[in-house]
Design a protein around this motif. Structure first.
Motif, PDB file in Angstrom:
ATOM      1  N   TRP A  91       0.935 -44.530  85.374  1.00  0.00           N
ATOM      2  CA  TRP A  91       0.261 -44.427  86.677  1.00  0.00           C
ATOM      3  C   TRP A  91      -1.226 -44.139  86.508  1.00  0.00           C
ATOM      4  O   TRP A  91      -2.063 -44.706  87.216  1.00  0.00           O
ATOM      5  N   ALA A  92      -1.558 -43.272  85.568  1.00  0.00           N
ATOM      6  CA  ALA A  92      -2.978 -42.947  85.348  1.00  0.00           C
ATOM      7  C   ALA A  92      -3.731 -44.213  84.956  1.00  0.00           C
ATOM      8  O   ALA A  92      -4.837 -44.483  85.454  1.00  0.00           O
ATOM      9  N   GLU A  93      -3.121 -45.028  84.080  1.00  0.00           N
ATOM     10  CA  GLU A  93      -3.795 -46.264  83.656  1.00  0.00           C
ATOM     11  C   GLU A  93      -3.920 -47.241  84.837  1.00  0.00           C
ATOM     12  O   GLU A  93      -4.990 -47.816  85.072  1.00  0.00           O
ATOM     13  N   ALA A  94      -2.837 -47.399  85.590  1.00  0.00           N
ATOM     14  CA  ALA A  94      -2.854 -48.371  86.700  1.00  0.00           C
ATOM     15  C   ALA A  94      -3.943 -48.011  87.710  1.00  0.00           C
ATOM     16  O   ALA A  94      -4.664 -48.886  88.203  1.00  0.00           O
ATOM     17  N   LEU A  95      -4.081 -46.715  87.969  1.00  0.00           N
ATOM     18  CA  LEU A  95      -5.005 -46.310  89.034  1.00  0.00           C
ATOM     19  C   LEU A  95      -6.461 -46.288  88.583  1.00  0.00           C
ATOM     20  O   LEU A  95      -7.352 -45.988  89.373  1.00  0.00           O
ATOM     21  N   THR A  96      -6.730 -46.633  87.324  1.00  0.00           N
ATOM     22  CA  THR A  96      -8.128 -46.833  86.929  1.00  0.00           C
ATOM     23  C   THR A  96      -8.632 -48.168  87.481  1.00  0.00           C
ATOM     24  O   THR A  96      -9.839 -48.397  87.538  1.00  0.00           O
ATOM     25  N   HIS A  97      -7.700 -49.055  87.855  1.00  0.00           N
ATOM     26  CA  HIS A  97      -8.125 -50.327  88.443  1.00  0.00           C
ATOM     27  C   HIS A  97      -8.518 -50.079  89.895  1.00  0.00           C
ATOM     28  O   HIS A  97      -7.707 -49.572  90.684  1.00  0.00           O
ATOM     29  N   PRO A  98      -9.770 -50.417  90.291  1.00  0.00           N
ATOM     30  CA  PRO A  98     -10.238 -50.073  91.650  1.00  0.00           C
ATOM     31  C   PRO A  98      -9.342 -50.611  92.758  1.00  0.00           C
ATOM     32  O   PRO A  98      -9.112 -49.948  93.763  1.00  0.00           O
ATOM     33  N   THR A  99      -8.814 -51.822  92.544  1.00  0.00           N
ATOM     34  CA  THR A  99      -7.963 -52.416  93.575  1.00  0.00           C
ATOM     35  C   THR A  99      -6.699 -51.592  93.774  1.00  0.00           C
ATOM     36  O   THR A  99      -6.246 -51.362  94.903  1.00  0.00           O
ATOM     37  N   LEU A 100      -6.142 -51.156  92.662  1.00  0.00           N
ATOM     38  CA  LEU A 100      -4.884 -50.401  92.760  1.00  0.00           C
ATOM     39  C   LEU A 100      -5.158 -48.982  93.269  1.00  0.00           C
ATOM     40  O   LEU A 100      -4.344 -48.413  94.000  1.00  0.00           O
ATOM     41  N   ALA A 101      -6.316 -48.446  92.903  1.00  0.00           N
ATOM     42  CA  ALA A 101      -6.686 -47.124  93.432  1.00  0.00           C
ATOM     43  C   ALA A 101      -6.823 -47.204  94.953  1.00  0.00           C
ATOM     44  O   ALA A 101      -6.400 -46.303  95.686  1.00  0.00           O
ATOM     45  N   ALA A 102      -7.378 -48.332  95.434  1.00  0.00           N
ATOM     46  CA  ALA A 102      -7.524 -48.500  96.893  1.00  0.00           C
ATOM     47  C   ALA A 102      -6.151 -48.634  97.546  1.00  0.00           C
ATOM     48  O   ALA A 102      -5.873 -48.015  98.580  1.00  0.00           O
ATOM     49  N   ALA A 103      -5.280 -49.423  96.921  1.00  0.00           N
ATOM     50  CA  ALA A 103      -3.932 -49.594  97.475  1.00  0.00           C
ATOM     51  C   ALA A 103      -3.186 -48.262  97.497  1.00  0.00           C
ATOM     52  O   ALA A 103      -2.382 -47.995  98.399  1.00  0.00           O
ATOM     53  N   ALA A 104      -3.475 -47.397  96.520  1.00  0.00           N
ATOM     54  CA  ALA A 104      -2.757 -46.127  96.407  1.00  0.00           C
ATOM     55  C   ALA A 104      -3.025 -45.200  97.586  1.00  0.00           C
ATOM     56  O   ALA A 104      -2.247 -44.277  97.847  1.00  0.00           O
ATOM     57  N   ARG A 105      -4.109 -45.466  98.324  1.00  0.00           N
ATOM     58  CA  ARG A 105      -4.398 -44.613  99.497  1.00  0.00           C
ATOM     59  C   ARG A 105      -3.288 -44.709 100.527  1.00  0.00           C
ATOM     60  O   ARG A 105      -3.096 -43.806 101.327  1.00  0.00           O
ATOM     61  N   ASP A 106      -2.562 -45.828 100.519  1.00  0.00           N
ATOM     62  CA  ASP A 106      -1.480 -46.008 101.494  1.00  0.00           C
ATOM     63  C   ASP A 106      -0.128 -45.548 100.961  1.00  0.00           C
ATOM     64  O   ASP A 106       0.900 -45.757 101.601  1.00  0.00           O
ATOM     65  N   ARG A 107      -0.112 -44.960  99.758  1.00  0.00           N
ATOM     66  CA  ARG A 107       1.184 -44.524  99.203  1.00  0.00           C
ATOM     67  C   ARG A 107       1.687 -43.313  99.962  1.00  0.00           C
ATOM     68  O   ARG A 107       0.947 -42.381 100.244  1.00  0.00           O
ATOM     69  N   ALA A 108       2.990 -43.342 100.280  1.00  0.00           N
ATOM     70  CA  ALA A 108       3.597 -42.173 100.927  1.00  0.00           C
ATOM     71  C   ALA A 108       4.329 -41.391  99.848  1.00  0.00           C
ATOM     72  O   ALA A 108       4.875 -41.971  98.906  1.00  0.00           O
ATOM     73  N   ASP A 109       4.324 -40.080  99.949  1.00  0.00           N
ATOM     74  CA  ASP A 109       5.071 -39.267  98.983  1.00  0.00           C
ATOM     75  C   ASP A 109       6.558 -39.398  99.269  1.00  0.00           C
ATOM     76  O   ASP A 109       7.002 -39.101 100.367  1.00  0.00           O
ATOM     77  N   GLY A 110       7.293 -39.877  98.320  1.00  0.00           N
ATOM     78  CA  GLY A 110       8.740 -39.996  98.524  1.00  0.00           C
ATOM     79  C   GLY A 110       9.475 -39.274  97.411  1.00  0.00           C
ATOM     80  O   GLY A 110       9.101 -39.381  96.254  1.00  0.00           O
ATOM     81  N   GLU A 111      10.484 -38.522  97.760  1.00  0.00           N
ATOM     82  CA  GLU A 111      11.295 -37.805  96.777  1.00  0.00           C
ATOM     83  C   GLU A 111      12.504 -38.672  96.429  1.00  0.00           C
ATOM     84  O   GLU A 111      13.151 -39.227  97.318  1.00  0.00           O
ATOM     85  N   SER A 112      12.817 -38.781  95.150  1.00  0.00           N
ATOM     86  CA  SER A 112      14.054 -39.462  94.768  1.00  0.00           C
ATOM     87  C   SER A 112      15.210 -38.472  94.851  1.00  0.00           C
ATOM     88  O   SER A 112      15.079 -37.309  94.466  1.00  0.00           O
ATOM     89  N   ALA A 113      16.363 -38.950  95.363  1.00  0.00           N
ATOM     90  CA  ALA A 113      17.548 -38.076  95.398  1.00  0.00           C
ATOM     91  C   ALA A 113      18.138 -37.914  94.004  1.00  0.00           C
ATOM     92  O   ALA A 113      18.944 -37.012  93.772  1.00  0.00           O
ATOM     93  N   ASP A 114      17.743 -38.794  93.065  1.00  0.00           N
ATOM     94  CA  ASP A 114      18.322 -38.781  91.708  1.00  0.00           C
ATOM     95  C   ASP A 114      19.846 -38.687  91.758  1.00  0.00           C
ATOM     96  O   ASP A 114      20.459 -37.853  91.096  1.00  0.00           O
ATOM     97  N   PHE A 115      20.421 -39.576  92.542  1.00  0.00           N
ATOM     98  CA  PHE A 115      21.873 -39.594  92.745  1.00  0.00           C
ATOM     99  C   PHE A 115      22.480 -40.619  91.772  1.00  0.00           C
ATOM    100  O   PHE A 115      22.251 -41.820  91.916  1.00  0.00           O
ATOM    101  N   TYR A 116      23.226 -40.126  90.789  1.00  0.00           N
ATOM    102  CA  TYR A 116      23.783 -40.995  89.741  1.00  0.00           C
ATOM    103  C   TYR A 116      25.306 -40.849  89.679  1.00  0.00           C
ATOM    104  O   TYR A 116      25.838 -40.277  88.730  1.00  0.00           O
ATOM    105  N   PRO A 117      26.016 -41.362  90.686  1.00  0.00           N
ATOM    106  CA  PRO A 117      27.473 -41.259  90.628  1.00  0.00           C
ATOM    107  C   PRO A 117      28.041 -42.267  89.627  1.00  0.00           C
ATOM    108  O   PRO A 117      27.340 -43.199  89.220  1.00  0.00           O
ATOM    109  N   PRO A 118      29.328 -42.114  89.271  1.00  0.00           N
ATOM    110  CA  PRO A 118      29.934 -43.105  88.369  1.00  0.00           C
ATOM    111  C   PRO A 118      30.074 -44.462  89.055  1.00  0.00           C
ATOM    112  O   PRO A 118      30.009 -44.560  90.290  1.00  0.00           O
ATOM    113  N   ALA A 119      30.321 -45.490  88.260  1.00  0.00           N
ATOM    114  CA  ALA A 119      30.442 -46.851  88.817  1.00  0.00           C
ATOM    115  C   ALA A 119      31.555 -46.913  89.864  1.00  0.00           C
ATOM    116  O   ALA A 119      31.448 -47.659  90.844  1.00  0.00           O
TER     117      ALA A 119
END
Ligand SMILES: C[S@@+](CC[C@H](N)C(=O)[O-])C[C@H]1O[C@@H](n2cnc3c(N)ncnc32)[C@H](O)[C@@H]1O
Length: 229
Positions: free
Chosen positions: A168-196
């Motif tokens: 992520w640090a590398e990607a956001l050095t690109h100005p275009t991606l840094a600009a796009a990142a302004r619209d990122r919403a903070d999302g939490e992963s549930a990290d839900f890993y049930p069996p198949a």
């Protein structure tokens, strides 16, 4: 290539985007061991002309669906910008939040694939999402999901976070991606890993007529479900 995504005009060369996508693949391997093999199984299952890569990030699975019209859907504007620039006009990108109903893109698909992604949702949301995926598939259409589906709770945490943060640090050095990142919403992963078996039961309950574990290696599995009615 220049295009508009989330109100931001994006200029990112396809070479830069492709390089970031390949590094992404390497950084994701700890989160889904045998990722390459699992994605080959997904691509094999995704028969049909119209394919949807759900929570597709920078388009790693979409890039394998060479014989389909592919839509990449994700909530992250940075990852969608990379998918768009790396894969060009061959794919459509759609910004949508799978955390609630109403994400459908107004058309049906012959195949829906998801990889390393649906663990972001807890059991209630994932059961509902499986019903929504069923409804966006044409009759006879196939859904395939690759994720960690351990039969027993993992004994050690996944050790990939340092690489993830570096990417992520590398990607956001690109100005275009840094600009796009302004619209990122903070999302939490549930990290839900049930069996198949949990996924198989939930997919049957969501209306899929044929459901099976198509492939497994260690804790990584691919579950495939067909809409039969
Ligand atoms: C670990 S990444 C996997 C991406 C891609 N499938 C791959 O394997 O390279 C998880 C993806 O889920 C997406 N995601 C998480 N929550 C989401 C949501 N509520 N709606 C849509 N996408 C979401 C993230 O933006 C991210 O692209």
């Amino acid at each position: 290539m220049s295009f508009k995504l989330g109100g931001v005009t994006t200029q990112l060369s396809s070479a830069d985007a492709e390089r970031l996508r390949r590094r992404w693949d390497a950084r994701q391997e700890p989160f889904l061991p045998h990722r390459d093999e699992a994605f080959a199984v997904l691509a094999d299952a995704a028969v049909g002309r119209r394919a949807l890569d759900l929570a597709g990030g920078p388009g790693s699975i979409a890039s394998r669906l060479v014989n389909a019209e592919v839509t990449v859907l994700d909530v992250d504007p940075v990852l969608l910008a990379i998918a768009r620039a790396a894969l060009g006009d061959r794919v459509a990108v759609v910004s949508a939040d799978l955390g609630a109903p109403g994400w459908g893109v107004g058309r049906e698909f012959d195949a829906v694939v998801a990889g390393t992604a649906l663990h972001c949702f807890g059991p209630d949301r994932l059961r509902a999402l499986y019903g929504e995926i069923h409804d966006v598939l044409a009759p006879g259409g196939v859904f395939a999901n690759a994720d960690r589906m351990p039969d027993a709770p993992p004994t050690a945490p996944v050790d990939g976070l340092a690489g993830w943060h570096e990417w992520w640090a590398e990607a956001l050095t690109h100005p275009t991606l840094a600009a796009a990142a302004r619209d990122r919403a903070d999302g939490e992963s549930a990290d839900f890993y049930p069996p198949a078996s949990w996924h198989v039961d939930a997919l049957r309950a969501a209306g899929f007529g044929e459901v099976a574990v198509r492939w497994r290696r260690d804790d990584t599995a691919v579950v495939v479900a067909r809409r039969t009615s």
